[in-house]
Design a protein around this motif. Structure first.
Motif, PDB file in Angstrom:
ATOM      1  N   GLN A 193      25.092  42.856  26.175  1.00 16.87           N
ATOM      2  CA  GLN A 193      25.928  43.218  25.072  1.00 16.87           C
ATOM      3  C   GLN A 193      26.382  44.370  24.974  1.00 16.87           C
ATOM      4  OE1 GLN A 193      27.218  40.836  22.935  1.00 16.87           O
ATOM      5  NE2 GLN A 193      25.455  39.203  24.253  1.00 16.87           N
ATOM      6  N   LYS A 194      25.277  44.866  25.865  1.00 20.67           N
ATOM      7  CA  LYS A 194      25.587  46.268  25.848  1.00 20.67           C
ATOM      8  C   LYS A 194      25.756  46.923  27.050  1.00 20.67           C
ATOM      9  CE  LYS A 194      21.185  48.277  23.450  1.00 20.67           C
ATOM     10  NZ  LYS A 194      19.888  49.198  23.239  1.00 20.67           N
ATOM     11  N   CYS A 195      26.454  45.994  27.797  1.00 18.56           N
ATOM     12  CA  CYS A 195      27.489  46.337  30.155  1.00 18.56           C
ATOM     13  C   CYS A 195      28.981  46.159  28.938  1.00 18.56           C
ATOM     14  CB  CYS A 195      26.554  45.138  30.038  1.00 18.56           C
ATOM     15  SG  CYS A 195      25.044  44.903  30.426  1.00 18.56           S
ATOM     16  N   ASN A 196      29.142  46.866  30.052  1.00 19.41           N
ATOM     17  CA  ASN A 196      31.112  46.842  30.155  1.00 19.41           C
ATOM     18  C   ASN A 196      31.282  47.065  31.328  1.00 19.41           C
ATOM     19  OD1 ASN A 196      31.578  47.317  27.336  1.00 19.41           O
ATOM     20  ND2 ASN A 196      30.005  49.254  27.459  1.00 19.41           N
ATOM     21  N   LEU A 197      32.407  46.437  31.849  1.00 21.06           N
ATOM     22  CA  LEU A 197      33.225  46.437  32.686  1.00 21.06           C
ATOM     23  C   LEU A 197      34.310  47.017  32.132  1.00 21.06           C
ATOM     24  CD1 LEU A 197      33.830  45.201  35.934  1.00 21.06           C
ATOM     25  CD2 LEU A 197      34.327  43.085  34.680  1.00 21.06           C
ATOM     26  N   PHE A 198      34.602  47.877  33.468  1.00 19.43           N
ATOM     27  CA  PHE A 198      35.893  48.994  33.730  1.00 19.43           C
ATOM     28  C   PHE A 198      36.664  48.669  34.739  1.00 19.43           C
ATOM     29  CE2 PHE A 198      38.383  52.858  34.536  1.00 19.43           C
ATOM     30  CZ  PHE A 198      39.330  52.680  33.512  1.00 19.43           C
ATOM     31  N   ALA A 199      37.993  47.710  34.731  1.00 20.97           N
ATOM     32  CA  ALA A 199      38.466  47.894  35.953  1.00 20.97           C
ATOM     33  C   ALA A 199      39.188  48.598  35.851  1.00 20.97           C
ATOM     34  CB  ALA A 199      39.452  46.219  35.414  1.00 20.97           C
ATOM     35  N   VAL A 200      40.033  49.647  37.145  1.00 22.43           N
ATOM     36  CA  VAL A 200      40.636  50.329  37.034  1.00 22.43           C
ATOM     37  C   VAL A 200      42.125  49.652  37.275  1.00 22.43           C
ATOM     38  CG1 VAL A 200      41.972  51.681  38.900  1.00 22.43           C
ATOM     39  CG2 VAL A 200      39.111  51.996  38.345  1.00 22.43           C
ATOM     40  N   SER A 201      42.284  48.618  38.041  1.00 25.73           N
ATOM     41  CA  SER A 201      43.720  47.430  37.871  1.00 25.73           C
ATOM     42  C   SER A 201      43.186  46.087  37.799  1.00 25.73           C
ATOM     43  CB  SER A 201      44.389  48.187  39.117  1.00 25.73           C
ATOM     44  OG  SER A 201      43.735  47.498  40.410  1.00 25.73           O
ATOM     45  N   ASN A 202      44.281  45.433  38.368  1.00 24.26           N
ATOM     46  CA  ASN A 202      43.961  43.889  37.783  1.00 24.26           C
ATOM     47  C   ASN A 202      45.155  42.733  38.320  1.00 24.26           C
ATOM     48  OD1 ASN A 202      42.847  41.203  37.460  1.00 24.26           O
ATOM     49  ND2 ASN A 202      43.230  41.417  34.921  1.00 24.26           N
ATOM     50  N   THR A 203      45.184  43.172  39.797  1.00 30.89           N
ATOM     51  CA  THR A 203      45.933  43.197  41.159  1.00 30.89           C
ATOM     52  C   THR A 203      45.915  41.102  40.878  1.00 30.89           C
ATOM     53  OG1 THR A 203      44.938  43.104  42.780  1.00 30.89           O
ATOM     54  CG2 THR A 203      46.231  44.714  41.594  1.00 30.89           C
ATOM     55  N   ASN A 204      45.163  40.709  40.995  1.00 35.57           N
ATOM     56  CA  ASN A 204      44.546  39.055  40.936  1.00 35.57           C
ATOM     57  C   ASN A 204      43.675  38.409  40.057  1.00 35.57           C
ATOM     58  OD1 ASN A 204      42.153  40.220  41.059  1.00 35.57           O
ATOM     59  ND2 ASN A 204      41.475  40.359  43.619  1.00 35.57           N
ATOM     60  N   GLY A 205      42.974  39.329  38.771  1.00 32.29           N
ATOM     61  CA  GLY A 205      42.740  38.242  37.791  1.00 32.29           C
ATOM     62  C   GLY A 205      41.471  38.192  37.765  1.00 32.29           C
ATOM     63  N   LEU A 206      40.690  38.696  39.174  1.00 30.66           N
ATOM     64  CA  LEU A 206      39.180  37.904  39.288  1.00 30.66           C
ATOM     65  C   LEU A 206      38.362  39.244  38.227  1.00 30.66           C
ATOM     66  CD1 LEU A 206      38.705  39.022  43.138  1.00 30.66           C
ATOM     67  CD2 LEU A 206      38.658  36.550  42.146  1.00 30.66           C
ATOM     68  N   TYR A 207      38.880  39.704  37.479  1.00 36.55           N
ATOM     69  CA  TYR A 207      38.215  40.470  36.788  1.00 36.55           C
ATOM     70  C   TYR A 207      38.140  40.097  35.648  1.00 36.55           C
ATOM     71  CZ  TYR A 207      38.606  45.156  39.332  1.00 36.55           C
ATOM     72  OH  TYR A 207      38.644  45.220  40.159  1.00 36.55           O
ATOM     73  N   GLN A 208      38.723  39.501  34.539  1.00 36.29           N
ATOM     74  CA  GLN A 208      38.730  37.825  33.950  1.00 36.29           C
ATOM     75  C   GLN A 208      37.720  37.016  33.992  1.00 36.29           C
ATOM     76  OE1 GLN A 208      39.776  38.555  30.558  1.00 36.29           O
ATOM     77  NE2 GLN A 208      38.967  36.518  30.092  1.00 36.29           N
ATOM     78  N   GLU A 209      37.870  36.439  35.612  1.00 38.44           N
ATOM     79  CA  GLU A 209      37.194  35.430  35.869  1.00 38.44           C
ATOM     80  C   GLU A 209      35.583  36.146  35.634  1.00 38.44           C
ATOM     81  OE1 GLU A 209      36.262  33.558  40.073  1.00 38.44           O
ATOM     82  OE2 GLU A 209      38.571  34.141  39.353  1.00 38.44           O
ATOM     83  N   PHE A 210      35.432  37.542  36.606  1.00 36.83           N
ATOM     84  CA  PHE A 210      33.808  37.952  36.709  1.00 36.83           C
ATOM     85  C   PHE A 210      33.900  38.056  34.987  1.00 36.83           C
ATOM     86  CE2 PHE A 210      31.631  41.414  36.740  1.00 36.83           C
ATOM     87  CZ  PHE A 210      30.459  41.126  37.429  1.00 36.83           C
ATOM     88  N   PHE A 211      34.054  38.473  34.181  1.00 33.87           N
ATOM     89  CA  PHE A 211      34.079  38.639  32.732  1.00 33.87           C
ATOM     90  C   PHE A 211      33.332  36.871  32.345  1.00 33.87           C
ATOM     91  CE2 PHE A 211      38.050  41.382  31.871  1.00 33.87           C
ATOM     92  CZ  PHE A 211      37.236  42.192  32.344  1.00 33.87           C
ATOM     93  N   VAL A 212      34.159  36.405  32.327  1.00 34.06           N
ATOM     94  CA  VAL A 212      33.122  34.543  32.196  1.00 34.06           C
ATOM     95  C   VAL A 212      31.904  34.874  32.707  1.00 34.06           C
ATOM     96  CG1 VAL A 212      33.761  32.314  31.784  1.00 34.06           C
ATOM     97  CG2 VAL A 212      35.212  33.851  31.227  1.00 34.06           C
ATOM     98  N   PHE A 213      32.172  35.065  34.620  1.00 31.81           N
ATOM     99  CA  PHE A 213      31.241  34.550  35.011  1.00 31.81           C
ATOM    100  C   PHE A 213      30.043  35.360  34.617  1.00 31.81           C
ATOM    101  CE2 PHE A 213      29.549  36.068  39.600  1.00 31.81           C
ATOM    102  CZ  PHE A 213      29.229  34.747  40.051  1.00 31.81           C
ATOM    103  N   SER A 214      29.834  36.183  34.817  1.00 30.00           N
ATOM    104  CA  SER A 214      29.074  37.613  34.397  1.00 30.00           C
ATOM    105  C   SER A 214      28.770  37.368  32.929  1.00 30.00           C
ATOM    106  CB  SER A 214      29.057  38.960  34.821  1.00 30.00           C
ATOM    107  OG  SER A 214      30.402  39.751  33.703  1.00 30.00           O
ATOM    108  N   GLY A 215      29.197  37.054  31.842  1.00 30.72           N
ATOM    109  CA  GLY A 215      28.466  37.799  30.101  1.00 30.72           C
ATOM    110  C   GLY A 215      28.804  39.518  29.494  1.00 30.72           C
ATOM    111  N   ILE A 216      29.709  39.904  30.616  1.00 30.35           N
ATOM    112  CA  ILE A 216      30.057  41.449  30.599  1.00 30.35           C
ATOM    113  C   ILE A 216      31.443  41.955  29.712  1.00 30.35           C
ATOM    114  CG2 ILE A 216      30.345  43.675  31.696  1.00 30.35           C
ATOM    115  CD1 ILE A 216      28.698  42.877  33.673  1.00 30.35           C
ATOM    116  N   ASN A 217      30.775  42.168  28.691  1.00 32.40           N
ATOM    117  CA  ASN A 217      32.071  43.181  28.307  1.00 32.40           C
ATOM    118  C   ASN A 217      32.998  44.049  28.908  1.00 32.40           C
ATOM    119  OD1 ASN A 217      31.441  41.578  25.880  1.00 32.40           O
ATOM    120  ND2 ASN A 217      29.342  43.301  25.019  1.00 32.40           N
TER     121      ASN A 217
END
Length: 135
Positions: A63-87
């Motif tokens: 709940q205190k973790c955050n993911l900051f994406a510099v760019s989202n060229t391939n949509g992996l970040y959205q997948e990682f949000f679900v995969f990891s549970g990080i905001n």
């Protein structure tokens, strides 16, 4: 553990970090994980965190973790949000009250931090100084 897992599984470093092989930075109780944002890097991060939890008995508060994406060229970040549970972090990301920017910090970037410090100093002065000292 991170270094071991990088050597064992491979890793895609953030472009500006690969020469020095910087995958993470630690300050006090804060951990910054840096990668190119590939699936392999995300799996290594998750695997390392799970190993750390198993060995130490300590768990990350997602709940205190955050993911900051510099760019989202391939949509992996959205997948990682679900995969990891990080905001997902919202730009600009701040750390200890100061925004993390790639450019030089200006006066207006630090106003929030300066205002907090002034408020705390005034509060401290009002508590510790006598009436005459405050005058």
């Amino acid at each position: 553990m991170m270094k071991y897992n990088i050597q064992k599984f491979g890793f895609d470093f953030y472009p500006r970090c690969w020469q020095l092989e910087i995958s993470h930075l630690i300050f006090a109780d804060d951990l910054f994980l840096l990668s190119a944002g590939t699936k392999l890097s995300m799996i290594v991060f998750k695997h390392t965190m799970e190993d750390f939890e198993a060995i130490s008995g300590l768990r990350s508060n997602l709940q205190k973790c955050n993911l900051f994406a510099v760019s989202n060229t391939n949509g992996l970040y959205q997948e990682f949000f679900v995969f990891s549970g990080i905001n997902k972090a919202i730009h600009p990301v701040t750390y200890l009250g100061v925004p993390l920017l790639s450019s030089k910090l200006g006066n207006r970037d630090c106003n929030v931090l300066v205002d907090k410090m002034v408020k705390r100093l005034k509060s401290w002065a009002n508590k510790k100084l006598s009436y005459r000292g405050r005058l």
